[in-house]
Design a protein around this motif. Structure first.
Motif, mmCIF file in Angstrom:
data_model
loop_
_atom_site.group_PDB
_atom_site.id
_atom_site.type_symbol
_atom_site.label_atom_id
_atom_site.label_comp_id
_atom_site.label_asym_id
_atom_site.label_seq_id
_atom_site.Cartn_x
_atom_site.Cartn_y
_atom_site.Cartn_z
ATOM 1 N N ALA A 142 0.833 -1.205 0.000
ATOM 2 C CA ALA A 142 0.000 0.000 0.000
ATOM 3 C C ALA A 142 0.862 1.249 0.000
ATOM 4 N N LEU A 143 1.964 1.231 0.757
ATOM 5 C CA LEU A 143 2.866 2.384 0.801
ATOM 6 C C LEU A 143 3.557 2.575 -0.544
ATOM 7 N N SER A 145 1.153 4.134 -2.877
ATOM 8 C CA SER A 145 0.972 5.546 -2.531
ATOM 9 C C SER A 145 2.127 6.393 -3.054
ATOM 10 N N ASP A 175 1.705 6.735 -6.726
ATOM 11 C CA ASP A 175 0.562 7.615 -6.976
ATOM 12 C C ASP A 175 0.969 9.081 -6.881
ATOM 13 N N LYS A 176 1.654 9.413 -5.798
ATOM 14 C CA LYS A 176 2.050 10.805 -5.556
ATOM 15 C C LYS A 176 3.142 11.266 -6.512
ATOM 16 N N TRP A 189 -2.861 -1.536 -8.393
ATOM 17 C CA TRP A 189 -2.390 -0.199 -8.784
ATOM 18 C C TRP A 189 -1.720 -0.267 -10.155
#
Length: 246
Positions: free
Chosen positions: A108-109, A112, A115-116, A141
């Motif tokens: 998940a990290l 993220s 994503d960012k 993702w």
């Protein structure tokens, strides 16, 4: 099995089995960014092997950043490796890296961070990712953002089995084609691991079955409608996973 790296000053160090396997998926002579580089062991190994043209080691916290910087200087690799402090992909400029490595974090990290860092992913040709958990979240993702899985691997190190995911821009549906599994299950078991019948995949499936059996046992006492629906869904999932094992 560990690989030894030797710096220009004769300093010796060993790379773990896990990171040695991650390094295998980095193409020759690429510009590489290692996000969450810690001691910069992976990048310094790639430099010592003559595998990378240049590298960026990124760390968000002061302690790991200092560790990476000190190691790079101790090995005499400051010309090849730039150690930078920053959050995620902000340590690189768009087009600066061709390969991005992120190892040793939760899925998940990692998702993220990707994503960012959408702008910084411009020009990136390959992602080499080693999530400690949350592999399903990361595969989703990649699927949703146009990154095709081109390789998957499992590696055992210190009694723990780690997953490695390698992706490039492409047809996200390709690894999931001609596979007799629902998409949701394929994302959990790993479509390429399943197709190639990876020698460690049986253990992964057994762990998944054991985990769902524990959850089912906890739900046994629940009498609410929600608990009953969840129980039925889990029983159906378990049946699918047991068929996979067979």
């Amino acid at each position: 099995m560990k690989n030894e790296q030797v710096g220009r000053n004769g300093m010796r160090d060993e790379l773990s089995t896990r990171l040695t396997r991650v390094a295998r998926y980095v193409p020759q002579s690429q510009r590489v960014a290692d996000i969450g580089a810690d001691h910069a062991m992976l990048l310094s190994y790639l430099v010592s092997e003559g595998r990378v043209a240049s590298g960026v080691a990124g760390e968000v916290n002061w302690g790991p950043f200092k560790n990476a910087r000190d190691r790079v200087y101790a090995l005499g690799m400051e010309r090849e490796i730039s150690v930078r402090k920053g959050d995620g992909l902000e340590v690189i400029a768009p087009g600066e890296a061709e390969v991005i490595m992120i190892a040793g974090m939760g899925g998940a990290l990692i998702a993220s961070i990707l994503d960012k860092g959408a702008d910084e992913l411009e020009g990136v040709r390959r992602l080499v990712l080693q999530p400690n958990n949350g592999q399903v979240r990361l595969r989703k993702w990649l699927f949703e953002h146009g990154w095709q899985l081109i390789a998957e691997d499992l590696v055992e190190d210190g009694g723990i089995v780690y997953t490695i995911l390698v992706a490039e821009p492409g047809d996200v549906s390709k690894p999931y084609q001609r596979i007799d599994l629902p998409l949701e299950i394929a994302m959990e078991v790993g479509p390429i691991l399943w197709k190639e019948k990876h020698p460690l995949i049986q253990g992964h499936i057994k762990e998944t079955i054991a985990e769902r059996e524990r959850i089912l046992k906890d739900l046994a006492a629940g009498r609410s409608q929600k608990a009953q629906v969840r129980k039925q869904h889990l029983e159906e999932e378990l049946e699918t996973w047991r068929r996979l094992l067979q």
